[in-house]
Motif scaffolding. Structure first.
Motif, PDB file in Angstrom:
ATOM      1  N   ARG A 111      -7.691   2.095  -3.815  1.00  0.00           N
ATOM      2  CA  ARG A 111      -6.905   1.102  -4.548  1.00  0.00           C
ATOM      3  C   ARG A 111      -5.422   1.332  -4.273  1.00  0.00           C
ATOM      4  NH1 ARG A 111      -8.157   2.546 -10.314  1.00  0.00           N
ATOM      5  NH2 ARG A 111      -7.082   0.596 -10.884  1.00  0.00           N
ATOM      6  N   SER A 112      -4.689   0.243  -4.034  1.00  0.00           N
ATOM      7  CA  SER A 112      -3.289   0.361  -3.622  1.00  0.00           C
ATOM      8  C   SER A 112      -2.356  -0.297  -4.620  1.00  0.00           C
ATOM      9  CB  SER A 112      -3.089  -0.294  -2.241  1.00  0.00           C
ATOM     10  OG  SER A 112      -3.864   0.353  -1.256  1.00  0.00           O
ATOM     11  N   ASP A 142      -1.690   8.173   0.834  1.00  0.00           N
ATOM     12  CA  ASP A 142      -3.100   7.777   0.753  1.00  0.00           C
ATOM     13  C   ASP A 142      -3.890   8.973   0.236  1.00  0.00           C
ATOM     14  OD1 ASP A 142      -5.691   6.873   0.992  1.00  0.00           O
ATOM     15  OD2 ASP A 142      -5.469   6.112   3.032  1.00  0.00           O
ATOM     16  N   ASP A 194       0.831  -1.206   0.000  1.00  0.00           N
ATOM     17  CA  ASP A 194       0.000   0.000   0.000  1.00  0.00           C
ATOM     18  C   ASP A 194       0.865   1.255   0.000  1.00  0.00           C
ATOM     19  OD1 ASP A 194       1.038  -0.254   2.534  1.00  0.00           O
ATOM     20  OD2 ASP A 194      -0.831   0.217   3.581  1.00  0.00           O
ATOM     21  N   ARG A 233      -1.755   4.659  -2.397  1.00  0.00           N
ATOM     22  CA  ARG A 233      -3.168   4.298  -2.343  1.00  0.00           C
ATOM     23  C   ARG A 233      -3.976   5.485  -2.863  1.00  0.00           C
ATOM     24  NH1 ARG A 233      -6.209   0.488   0.406  1.00  0.00           N
ATOM     25  NH2 ARG A 233      -8.279   1.119   1.130  1.00  0.00           N
TER      26      ARG A 233
END
Length: 464
Positions: A23-24, A199, A16, A19
């Motif tokens: 979705r990573s 993220d 990850d 991200r």
């Protein structure tokens, strides 16, 4: 050293690492997928990338950069006129987009998918090569293409790593557009240079920021205002290390509200598309509402009056901010006239922003010279100061102040306010009690909303 140093050298390659909208992808997979894109676009000069908040956008941008192809981010919500102007003016040879995405127009579309892989080795581009062409908001005519080199981007990101103590141990969380400096350069290329995880939460909803568990969080004032209005989400950010705000001035009320709810003093920073980030508050230094900190390493700043004469750094003198240093752009694409108009003979860039600089070197941005420096009755009045006074009223939620023509004063202070249960005379008197009487609004217009662009900046040219 490559621009995206950590893409292939990071020791801890988590699944990850990057991200986006749930979705990573790991750095190794990102590198392989981006290399597949690089194989297809190698030899082109420029490509547009449909900059949706998606892994496909990340893969497309990184792939073009690996291939030494200049990236032209295309806002996904751009109207036909804006889209056609960007594609025509930039002379993009193709558009990179997710497989099956219809972008319209006549340019060939290169499909992008995180599932494609390649192990081709591409030469490292020279530092002075253009990495990005970002288009300005076009508030004075059609948007202009800003040429940003790899060297300038690297200098900016390295300066911010120093200011914010940004390391591979960080998890950067934000939900900003991937076609502006804030979301793209800082928010995407930053983690790929410094090795922190990213993220991108898609849309910047407070609950998504709260759930991400980030140590370093980016937002614009509208994002922080919404988080401040959601106490549960705000309190979840207490475990973060640093909150950063930019792209517009953060209201003092939001700064204070976040401090009370999160325990953090927000770090504000200053920059433009043409200069990248030049000034910032530091993670290890004082952070106060309205103050955007000190110049990054190698960046110089100075204040001048309307005649170009220098002004003192005494915390009260107010003038146009000039900057120079390694983060500056290489010029406007196809617009030598516009480029010449923004440069002084000795190499300084004229920001068009009005600022003050304190004796300790800290900077405070007052506003735009064109709209936020009001000359009324022989006084020079900063619109931002009047706006902060209005926002101190409990019934005022938003405020924008401009100068409007007046036959006696030259300009009068005019305010546009979004509020609850407030009246014009009450607000005029309220400001007059907080500031010098000559700074009070002569007119206050109560409105339902203020016009803003995608980054939350009030578009003052649309007021009136």
């Amino acid at each position: 050293m490559t621009l995206l140093t950590a893409l292939s050298t990071a020791a801890d390659d988590r699944p990850d690492a990057v991200r986006v909208a749930g979705r990573s992808i790991s750095r190794a997979r990102l590198l392989a997928s981006a290399t597949a894109v690089a194989d297809r676009v190698r030899g082109l000069d420029r490509v547009a990338v449909l900059a949706t908040p998606s892994l496909e956008t990340v893969v497309g941008i990184v792939g073009a950069l690996l291939a030494d192809v200049t990236v032209v981010p295309l806002p996904p919500d751009a109207g036909p006129m804006e889209r056609e102007h960007i594609l025509r003016d930039s002379a993009a040879a193709a558009v990179l987009a997710a497989t099956g995405h219809d972008v319209g127009g006549d340019l060939p579309v290169v499909p992008v998918s995180p599932d494609l892989r390649s192990s081709t080795s591409h030469p490292v581009p020279a530092p002075d090569r253009p990495a990005l062409i970002l288009y300005t908001s076009g508030t004075t005519g059609l948007p202009k293409g800003v040429l940003l080199s790899r060297r300038a981007i690297a200098a900016c990101l390295d300066g911010l790593a120093d200011a914010w103590a940004w390391t591979p141990d960080d998890l950067l969380v934000h939900g900003l557009p991937l076609f502006h400096v804030h979301g793209l350069v800082l928010g995407l290329l930053g983690p790929l240079r410094h090795g922190s995880r990213l993220d991108h939460v898609g849309r910047p909803h407070p609950e998504r920021y709260a759930a991400a568990g980030g140590t370093l969080l980016f937002g614009v004032p509208t994002v922080w205002s919404r988080i401040c209005a959601d106490p549960a989400a705000a309190r979840a950010l207490r475990r973060a290390r640093l909150l950063v705000s930019g792209s517009a001035a953060l209201p003092a009320a939001v700064f204070d509200g976040l401090r009370a709810l999160t325990g953090h003093r927000v770090a504000e920073r200053y920059g433009m598309t043409e200069t990248l980030i030049t000034v910032s508050a530091r993670a290890d230094g004082p952070r106060e509402a309205g103050w955007v900190g000190w110049p990054l390493p190698g960046v110089g700043t100075r204040l001048v009056d309307e005649h170009g004469d220098p002004l003192p750094a005494d915390g009260s003198a107010m003038g146009e901010l000039l900057v120079r240093g390694p983060t500056l752009f290489d010029g406007y694409l196809n617009r030598p006239d516009a480029d010449a108009a923004t440069r002084t003979g000795d190499g300084w860039y004229r920001t068009g922003d009005i600022a003050t600089i304190g004796p300790d070197g800290r900077h405070r941005i007052v506003g735009r010279a064109s709209t936020d420096l009001i000359k009324s009755g022989g006084y020079r009045i900063g619109a931002g100061e009047v706006e902060e006074a209005l926002l101190a009223h409990p019934g005022v939620r938003e405020a924008a102040v401009v100068g409007t023509p007046d036959p006696v004063l030259g300009q009068q202070v005019t305010a546009y306010v979004v509020g609850d249960g407030v009246a014009e005379p009450e607000l005029i008197d309220f400001v007059a009690r907080l500031l010098s009487v000559h700074k009070r609004p002569r007119r206050v217009h109560l409105v339902d909303a203020l016009p803003r662009n995608a980054l939350g900046k009030v578009q003052k040219t649309r007021l009136g």
